[in-house]
Every structure is written in structure tokens, then in C-alpha cells.
Design an enzyme around this catalytic site. Structure first.
Site, PDB file in Angstrom:
ATOM      1  N   PRO A  32     119.622  82.189  -6.125  1.00  0.00           N
ATOM      2  CA  PRO A  32     119.906  82.809  -4.821  1.00  0.00           C
ATOM      3  C   PRO A  32     118.647  83.081  -3.996  1.00  0.00           C
ATOM      4  O   PRO A  32     118.719  83.246  -2.780  1.00  0.00           O
ATOM      5  CB  PRO A  32     120.587  84.133  -5.186  1.00  0.00           C
ATOM      6  CG  PRO A  32     120.997  84.010  -6.606  1.00  0.00           C
ATOM      7  CD  PRO A  32     120.079  83.014  -7.241  1.00  0.00           C
ATOM      8  N   GLU A  84     120.555  87.123 -16.651  1.00  0.00           N
ATOM      9  CA  GLU A  84     119.789  87.744 -15.554  1.00  0.00           C
ATOM     10  C   GLU A  84     118.824  86.757 -14.909  1.00  0.00           C
ATOM     11  O   GLU A  84     118.088  87.110 -13.994  1.00  0.00           O
ATOM     12  CB  GLU A  84     119.025  88.972 -16.067  1.00  0.00           C
ATOM     13  CG  GLU A  84     119.918  90.111 -16.542  1.00  0.00           C
ATOM     14  CD  GLU A  84     120.941  90.522 -15.493  1.00  0.00           C
ATOM     15  OE1 GLU A  84     120.538  90.850 -14.368  1.00  0.00           O
ATOM     16  OE2 GLU A  84     122.148  90.508 -15.817  1.00  0.00           O
ATOM     17  N   ASP A 140     125.542  58.810  10.849  1.00  0.00           N
ATOM     18  CA  ASP A 140     125.149  59.329  12.162  1.00  0.00           C
ATOM     19  C   ASP A 140     125.975  60.531  12.625  1.00  0.00           C
ATOM     20  O   ASP A 140     125.663  61.093  13.633  1.00  0.00           O
ATOM     21  CB  ASP A 140     125.081  58.264  13.272  1.00  0.00           C
ATOM     22  CG  ASP A 140     125.730  56.959  12.920  1.00  0.00           C
ATOM     23  OD1 ASP A 140     124.980  56.039  12.590  1.00  0.00           O
ATOM     24  OD2 ASP A 140     126.960  56.887  12.963  1.00  0.00           O
ATOM     25  N   ARG A 147     126.926  61.918  -1.610  1.00  0.00           N
ATOM     26  CA  ARG A 147     127.563  61.236  -0.478  1.00  0.00           C
ATOM     27  C   ARG A 147     126.572  60.755   0.584  1.00  0.00           C
ATOM     28  O   ARG A 147     126.948  60.037   1.505  1.00  0.00           O
ATOM     29  CB  ARG A 147     128.702  62.064   0.114  1.00  0.00           C
ATOM     30  CG  ARG A 147     128.307  63.344   0.768  1.00  0.00           C
ATOM     31  CD  ARG A 147     129.538  64.187   1.055  1.00  0.00           C
ATOM     32  NE  ARG A 147     130.356  63.708   2.158  1.00  0.00           N
ATOM     33  CZ  ARG A 147     129.999  63.762   3.446  1.00  0.00           C
ATOM     34  NH1 ARG A 147     128.831  64.224   3.790  1.00  0.00           N
ATOM     35  NH2 ARG A 147     130.822  63.341   4.386  1.00  0.00           N
TER      36      ARG A 147
HETATM   37  N1  4GY Z   1     123.758  81.503  -4.780  1.00  0.00           N
HETATM   38  N2  4GY Z   1     122.577  79.513  -5.085  1.00  0.00           N
HETATM   39  C1  4GY Z   1     122.920  80.611  -6.922  1.00  0.00           C
HETATM   40  C2  4GY Z   1     123.362  81.626  -7.882  1.00  0.00           C
HETATM   41  C3  4GY Z   1     123.413  82.298 -10.217  1.00  0.00           C
HETATM   42  C4  4GY Z   1     121.743  84.760 -12.498  1.00  0.00           C
HETATM   43  C5  4GY Z   1     120.129  82.981 -11.954  1.00  0.00           C
HETATM   44  C6  4GY Z   1     123.138  80.609  -5.543  1.00  0.00           C
HETATM   45  O1  4GY Z   1     122.033  78.853  -6.094  1.00  0.00           O
HETATM   46  N3  4GY Z   1     122.240  79.513  -7.223  1.00  0.00           N
HETATM   47  O2  4GY Z   1     124.017  82.585  -7.522  1.00  0.00           O
HETATM   48  N4  4GY Z   1     123.007  81.412  -9.159  1.00  0.00           N
HETATM   49  C7  4GY Z   1     122.295  83.088 -10.767  1.00  0.00           C
HETATM   50  C8  4GY Z   1     122.849  83.984 -11.824  1.00  0.00           C
HETATM   51  C9  4GY Z   1     120.703  83.862 -13.010  1.00  0.00           C
HETATM   52  C10 4GY Z   1     121.206  82.204 -11.283  1.00  0.00           C
END
Ligand code: 4GY
Length: 248
Positions: A90, A117, A170, A155
Site C-alpha cells: 500500500p 504485517e 490508442d 492486456r
Molecule cells: N493496497 N496495493 C496492497 C496491499 C497487503 C500486509 C504487506 C495494496 O498493493 N498491495 O494492501 N497489500 C499488505 C498486507 C503486508 C501487504
């Protein structure tokens, strides 16, 4: 293009990559997708892949050694320097169509799915090239994000969409939302298909579709409109739309 996905839950990928366009792309050899389980690279008796965080705190952290070895084994699959190792996280750069297109230029992607985690920071620091996020929310693991990235990148590979390849290459690239589509029957439940689409006048249809794209984008995603290149004709159509909206 080859995509190796490092995941503790390989079965999760069976569904999404076993159907429709991605299935066909794999069968045609345009795309190789391979899942690697880091547990296969945990060499202790219990094949442990996670451990308690140094410094204390709740939850578990993915140990670096199995992940490192899994990535190293993936690397041997493709002899190319057009390779990118990406952590699904994230905190990464937000994934967009532009990013999908950028990643489609590589020969080899290695997508690392975190769990618990997260992964030991040394993996992020020394092993991966970059982190990518599919949006501002937290999932239980990186698997769904890896599927999203694989699908969107696949894709973009020439040949994967077959006949509609060109259109896609395009279209979103105009940066606008798609115009509405209709198919038979011409009338359903008393709901009619717009007359212009049945007219056979291709220039008129093109203009109508472009106007619909502009209108939708203006109404729903004005942020997209701000960052796309518009022709003189587009400017005219937009002026028309705004005039219609103001009721003049
Ligand atoms: N949003 N985009 C995401 C995610 C889970 C704890 C690290 C996201 O890419 N990955 O939420 N990943 C987490 C859960 C460990 C990854």
C-alpha cells in the site's frame, strides 16, 4: 513476457489466470505466469516463513531468507536485463494505466506478495526495485494486487487482445472514459438504442462516441480531462456539451 509471482498462497491464482483472455494468452505463449512459494525455500524443519518483529509489537513479519531465495530462483528463468522486481504494498507508487503500459515493456516481472504485517525491510531495501500499490486501502495480502497488475499488464502485450488490440492501444490512451456500447435487440423493455448508432453514418457515429466520452469524463472524472490532450474538434464538442448542460 514472463511474470513470476512470489506468494505463500499459490492456489489463489488458479481461478483468475485460468480463464478467458489470460488463459488464451498463456496458451498462445504470449504470457508465462509462474507462482513460486517462498515456503519451498524455507529450509528449517518446519519450513517457517514468518517470525516475530524485532522491537516487539503485534503480528508477524515475513522472514528475508525464503523470500530472497524465491526471488533468486525466479531470476534464473529469464536471461534479460529488462527485468523488474516489484513489491505489492500500500505504500508503493499508485498503479495506473500508464504504469501498466510501462511495465508491459519488460521481459520479466517478479511480483512479491507480502502477508501478515509485511516483509522484512531488507527485502524492500536490497532486493526489490520498487513498490507498487493498487490503491489506498489495506488488503490481507499482496495476491489480489499481483493479479490486478498481471491482468492489466497482460492486456498491454501485443496480440493478447487479438482483434481489439489496436483500439485499446490508442483508446484509454486518449485518457477519456469509454463511450456507451449497445448490442441487439434494438429495443428491449421499451428501452431504445440511440438512433445515431443505427444510421450507418460512420463519421457521425465517431463524432457521437467522442462526444459521449468527453461528456462522461466531464461529469464523472473531470480530473482526467485536466490531464489529457484534446483536439480542436474535442474543444468544440466540449463547448457543445457545456452549452447543452447550461440549457441554452
Ligand atoms: N493496497 N496495493 C496492497 C496491499 C497487503 C500486509 C504487506 C495494496 O498493493 N498491495 O494492501 N497489500 C499488505 C498486507 C503486508 C501487504
Amino acid at each position: 513476457m514472463r511474470i513470476d509471482i512470489i506468494s505463500l498462497f499459490p492456489e489463489m491464482f488458479d481461478g483468475p489466470f485460468g480463464h478467458s483472455i489470460i488463459k488464451r494468452a498463456r496458451e498462445a505463449g504470449l504470457l508465462i505466469v509462474n507462482i513460486i512459494n517462498p515456503r519451498d525455500f524455507a529450509y528449517d524443519k518446519h519450513r517457517i516463513v514468518d517470525d516475530y518483529p524485532f522491537g516487539g509489537g503485534s503480528g508477524m513479519v515475513m522472514k528475508p531468507e525464503p523470500l530472497y531465495r524465491a526471488v533468486e530462483s525466479a531470476k534464473t528463468a529469464v536471461e534479460s536485463n529488462k527485468r523488474r522486481i516489484i513489491l505489492m504494498c500500500p505504500g508503493g507508487e499508485v498503479f495506473t494505466q500508464h504504469k501498466a503500459r510501462e511495465l508491459a515493456a519488460y521481459d520479466h516481472l517478479i511480483l512479491v506478495c507480502g502477508h501478515y504485517e509485511g516483509v522484512d525491510e531488507r527485502i524492500r531495501q536490497y532486493v526489490v526495485d520498487e513498490a507498487v500499490s493498487i490503491g489506498d486501502y489495506v488488503l490481507t495480502g499482496g495476491e489480489l494486487p499481483a493479479m490486478v497488475v498481471t491482468d492489466a499488464v497482460a492486456r498491454m502485450i501485443p496480440g493478447v487482445l487479438g482483434a481489439s488490440d489496436a483500439a485499446v492501444h490508442d483508446s484509454f490512451y486518449s485518457g477519456l472514459l469509454e463511450y456507451p456500447q449497445y448490442t441487439r435487440p434494438r429495443e428491449f423493455n421499451g428501452w431504445e438504442v440511440p438512433e445515431v448508432l443505427l444510421s450507418g453514418d460512420h463519421a457521425k457515429i465517431e463524432r457521437w462516441r467522442r462526444k459521449q466520452s468527453l461528456k462522461r469524463t466531464l461529469e464523472r472524472r473531470p480530473d482526467l480531462l485536466a490531464s489529457c490532450v484534446l483536439s480542436e474538434e474535442d474543444a468544440k464538442l466540449l463547448a457543445e456539451i457545456k452549452r447543452e448542460q447550461s440549457g441554452c
